[in-house]
Design an enzyme around this catalytic site. Sequence first.
Site: not given
Length: 446
Positions: A285, A324, A380
């Site tokens: 995460h 994702h 990210d």
Amino acid sequence: MTPPKPGSLVSSETPAEARRETLTVIDNRTGKQYELAIKDDTIRPLDLRKIKTHDFEFGMMSYDPAFGNTASCISKITFIDGDKGILRYRGYSIEELAEKSNYLETAYLILHGELPTPAQLTDWGYHITHHTFIHESIKKFLDGFHYDAHPMGMLISTVAALSTFYPDARDIFDPESRRKQTYRLIGKMPTLAAFAYRHSLGMPFVYPDNELSYCGNFLNMLFRTTELKYRPNPTLERALDILFILHADHEQNCSSTAMRGVGSSHVDPYSATAAATAALYGPLHGGANEQVLRMLLEIGSVGNVPAYVKRVKAGEKLLMGFGHRVYKNYDPRAKIVKHIAYEVFDVMGRNPLIDIALECERIALEDDYFITRRLYPNVDFYTGLIYQSMGFPMTMFPVLFAIPRTSGWIAQWQEMLLDPEQKISRPRQIYSGYDLRGYVTLDHRS
Ligand code: ACO
């Protein structure tokens, strides 16, 4: 004949209607037919309970590990269309907010549902700014941490500790109390984060400067040394502000689910936020941005990328920052982040790891393994490169995610509390362990 209400279940004897928002289920074990109400393309698993082969049975449940296809709430906060790569807060596109808004305004929008008027924005900014100081005792907690303690560990602990300073926070159904804890949480998160960072460097803590913006003050508390007045670089200040907007909420992700789940026990919001921060810490995460940098360092050069991708395809490694649960297309945030990276590099110099990242992306986007699994860069993938260029150590990356996500967590928590359909979060299980067996005394165990 009245159509079945959402949540109700009627048997096959119900006369047919022209068009019904229902789902007909035939239980082939018994031949019985059931009609389940459909609302928003969704059925209610509680309606399945009446499906049973014998009256004494518990009834049917749905099994959905990791909630892959289960809505746990009805929310008005954030909309994502993962196939189309769409992200909106309260109806506003992330692209437009990133271009025209700032983090504090976006946080207001997420929490209140509407963009603030000029007076509301001034009032909001005033209250957040005047809640940035933390109790001096928090500094003593920080002093107790080892010099190389991970800042996320320090943040989780100190956020949880805030609950002990504000017992009024337990009054979760008092709107005034919730408002106050919201100011405090959004105001104090950057201070706790910056103090954790300074502690890891062994540097004195820098107190908040109320004249600076939310992000400008954060940079001040992190990086100020001997200057009398810290003046943040406007490009870096704006870059951080946009990154904060992008990270403010993302509907029912792991940490928001933790916030709602823990909050559903009616604990105070600091304890729930500590739980959400802990959920964010994980490498799958919010910890992924740190892992992306570690991966790029491990790859080491553009020439090593194909060999690394081969290992990913062999299942030995994950391509961190890729994939994702919801986006099966380019994460819209990743596009914006990639753009910001170059603006930051213009000020701070080009981060050489960008070439390795670009090569990973190029190879992955052309490779069947990633194409068939619909794996694209997520938010990210590039944020770590920006943070590193701005001077942050890798361990601070997830902290930089937790600060802006606090507004989303509080909004999700509040929505959960005020939703009359919500109760304490308590999933079911399918028990697959032993049936009843007799206790074996110690001398009879081999
Ligand atoms: N690298 C290589 N293969 C991957 C990756 C990856 N990053 N992500 C998924 N896959 C593969 C899986 O191995 C699986 O392959 P299989 O069908 O052959 O078994 C397939 O793609 C589907 O992946 P799932 O694990 O089922 O996808 P899930 O939705 O459960 O996981 C997650 C999503 C956790 C984000 C995953 O893609 C991952 O681990 N990514 C790397 C970590 C990361 O970047 N996390 C940040 C997410 S964004 C955020 O939290 C802000």
